[in-house]
Structure formats: structure tokens, C-alpha cells
Design a protein around this motif. Structure first.
Motif, mmCIF file in Angstrom:
data_model
loop_
_atom_site.group_PDB
_atom_site.id
_atom_site.type_symbol
_atom_site.label_atom_id
_atom_site.label_comp_id
_atom_site.label_asym_id
_atom_site.label_seq_id
_atom_site.Cartn_x
_atom_site.Cartn_y
_atom_site.Cartn_z
ATOM 1 N N THR A 1 3.939 9.952 -7.344
ATOM 2 C CA THR A 1 4.932 10.132 -8.410
ATOM 3 C C THR A 1 4.292 10.309 -9.780
ATOM 4 O O THR A 1 4.639 11.218 -10.531
ATOM 5 N N ASN A 2 3.346 9.435 -10.101
ATOM 6 C CA ASN A 2 2.748 9.437 -11.438
ATOM 7 C C ASN A 2 1.515 10.319 -11.555
ATOM 8 O O ASN A 2 1.034 10.551 -12.651
ATOM 9 N N ARG A 3 0.983 10.735 -10.421
ATOM 10 C CA ARG A 3 -0.143 11.658 -10.312
ATOM 11 C C ARG A 3 -1.456 11.192 -10.937
ATOM 12 O O ARG A 3 -2.203 11.985 -11.475
ATOM 13 N N PRO A 4 -1.790 9.901 -10.862
ATOM 14 C CA PRO A 4 -3.115 9.488 -11.343
ATOM 15 C C PRO A 4 -4.145 9.675 -10.227
ATOM 16 O O PRO A 4 -4.499 8.739 -9.515
ATOM 17 N N ASP B 1 -11.565 15.524 -2.764
ATOM 18 C CA ASP B 1 -11.623 16.430 -3.924
ATOM 19 C C ASP B 1 -10.354 17.261 -4.035
ATOM 20 O O ASP B 1 -9.792 17.424 -5.118
ATOM 21 N N VAL B 2 -9.892 17.763 -2.908
ATOM 22 C CA VAL B 2 -8.670 18.577 -2.906
ATOM 23 C C VAL B 2 -7.468 17.716 -3.279
ATOM 24 O O VAL B 2 -6.628 18.120 -4.087
ATOM 25 N N GLY B 3 -7.378 16.529 -2.680
ATOM 26 C CA GLY B 3 -6.248 15.645 -2.965
ATOM 27 C C GLY B 3 -6.197 15.215 -4.415
ATOM 28 O O GLY B 3 -5.137 15.228 -5.047
ATOM 29 N N THR B 4 -7.344 14.855 -4.955
ATOM 30 C CA THR B 4 -7.404 14.435 -6.360
ATOM 31 C C THR B 4 -7.051 15.592 -7.285
ATOM 32 O O THR B 4 -6.285 15.427 -8.240
ATOM 33 N N LEU C 1 0.822 -1.213 0.000
ATOM 34 C CA LEU C 1 0.000 0.000 0.000
ATOM 35 C C LEU C 1 0.858 1.266 0.000
ATOM 36 O O LEU C 1 0.530 2.250 -0.675
ATOM 37 N N VAL C 2 1.963 1.241 0.734
ATOM 38 C CA VAL C 2 2.866 2.400 0.730
ATOM 39 C C VAL C 2 3.490 2.578 -0.650
ATOM 40 O O VAL C 2 3.588 3.696 -1.160
ATOM 41 N N ARG C 3 3.884 1.472 -1.278
ATOM 42 C CA ARG C 3 4.422 1.554 -2.640
ATOM 43 C C ARG C 3 3.382 2.097 -3.614
ATOM 44 O O ARG C 3 3.679 2.923 -4.470
ATOM 45 N N ASP C 4 2.143 1.623 -3.467
ATOM 46 C CA ASP C 4 1.070 2.106 -4.337
ATOM 47 C C ASP C 4 0.851 3.606 -4.151
ATOM 48 O O ASP C 4 0.657 4.338 -5.124
ATOM 49 N N PHE C 5 0.898 4.073 -2.902
ATOM 50 C CA PHE C 5 0.718 5.502 -2.651
ATOM 51 C C PHE C 5 1.876 6.290 -3.248
ATOM 52 O O PHE C 5 1.680 7.363 -3.832
ATOM 53 N N GLY C 6 3.078 5.748 -3.138
ATOM 54 C CA GLY C 6 4.235 6.393 -3.760
ATOM 55 C C GLY C 6 4.056 6.526 -5.264
ATOM 56 O O GLY C 6 4.395 7.552 -5.855
ATOM 57 N N SER D 1 -5.224 18.240 -6.539
ATOM 58 C CA SER D 1 -3.813 18.625 -6.409
ATOM 59 C C SER D 1 -2.900 17.656 -7.146
ATOM 60 O O SER D 1 -1.845 18.048 -7.636
ATOM 61 N N LEU D 2 -3.302 16.394 -7.251
ATOM 62 C CA LEU D 2 -2.499 15.436 -8.009
ATOM 63 C C LEU D 2 -2.551 15.721 -9.505
ATOM 64 O O LEU D 2 -1.649 15.345 -10.243
ATOM 65 N N ALA D 3 -3.597 16.389 -9.941
ATOM 66 C CA ALA D 3 -3.734 16.712 -11.361
ATOM 67 C C ALA D 3 -2.903 17.933 -11.752
ATOM 68 O O ALA D 3 -2.638 18.149 -12.927
ATOM 69 N N LEU D 4 -2.501 18.728 -10.761
ATOM 70 C CA LEU D 4 -1.714 19.934 -11.053
ATOM 71 C C LEU D 4 -0.267 19.570 -11.320
ATOM 72 O O LEU D 4 0.300 18.703 -10.656
ATOM 73 N N HIS D 5 0.334 20.251 -12.269
ATOM 74 C CA HIS D 5 1.760 20.066 -12.542
ATOM 75 C C HIS D 5 2.464 21.303 -12.032
ATOM 76 O O HIS D 5 2.388 22.371 -12.635
#
Length: 85
Positions: A33-36, A67-70, A24-29, A72-76
Motif C-alpha cells: 500500500t505505502n510502497r516503501p 531487485d525487480v520487486g523493490t 507479517l501479512v499486515r506488514d506486507f499489506g 516495482s514498488l517504487a513505480l507509481h
């Protein structure tokens, strides 16, 4: 107490909860990293299903701000300070 497991070589294997936590930690990493961002809800569901004390609390915070987390992952963005003109 559960008997220690061993792998095919006879060495002691890690407990199943530790294997789950590592995965799970690897998946979160990979998510960070990949921002999906779309995969964040599935990750929090997987953490919840495993009921790992430290990770479950962390995942619940992600759900609260999903919503915020998702988004923020979409921002570059870059953590590099802008250069003075």
C-alpha cells in the motif's frame, strides 16, 4: 500437543504462529500500500526467521526477484485503463 493459551479475559488466545502470520501479512499489506520498497528485505528476513510454511515460500520468491520487486514498488502506476482519445 501444546496447551491452549488464554488471554487476560480467559478467552482462548490464538497460537503464537498465527499471531506472527497475521502480523507479517499486515506488514506486507503496508509495504504494498505505502510502497516503501526498501523495507522488503527486512520483511523477507522476518518471514524467514518465523519459518511459516506458506509465507516462507512466498518470501523466498520475493528474495529471488528482490531487485525487480523493490523497483516495482517504487513505480507509481495506475491500474486504470487509459482513455481513448
Amino acid at each position: 500437543m501444546a496447551e491452549p493459551r488464554s488471554d487476560s479475559s480467559g478467552r482462548a488466545a490464538s497460537p503464537s504462529w498465527l499471531d506472527a502470520a497475521v502480523g507479517l501479512v499486515r506488514d506486507f499489506g503496508a509495504i504494498i500500500t505505502n510502497r516503501p520498497g526498501a523495507t522488503l528485505p527486512a520483511w523477507t528476513d522476518a518471514v524467514d526467521a518465523n519459518q511459516l510454511p506458506g509465507l516462507t515460500g512466498f518470501a523466498l520468491q520475493r528474495i529471488r526477484d528482490l531487485d525487480v520487486g523493490t523497483a516495482s514498488l517504487a513505480l507509481h502506476r495506475s491500474s486504470v485503463a487509459p482513455k481513448a482519445a
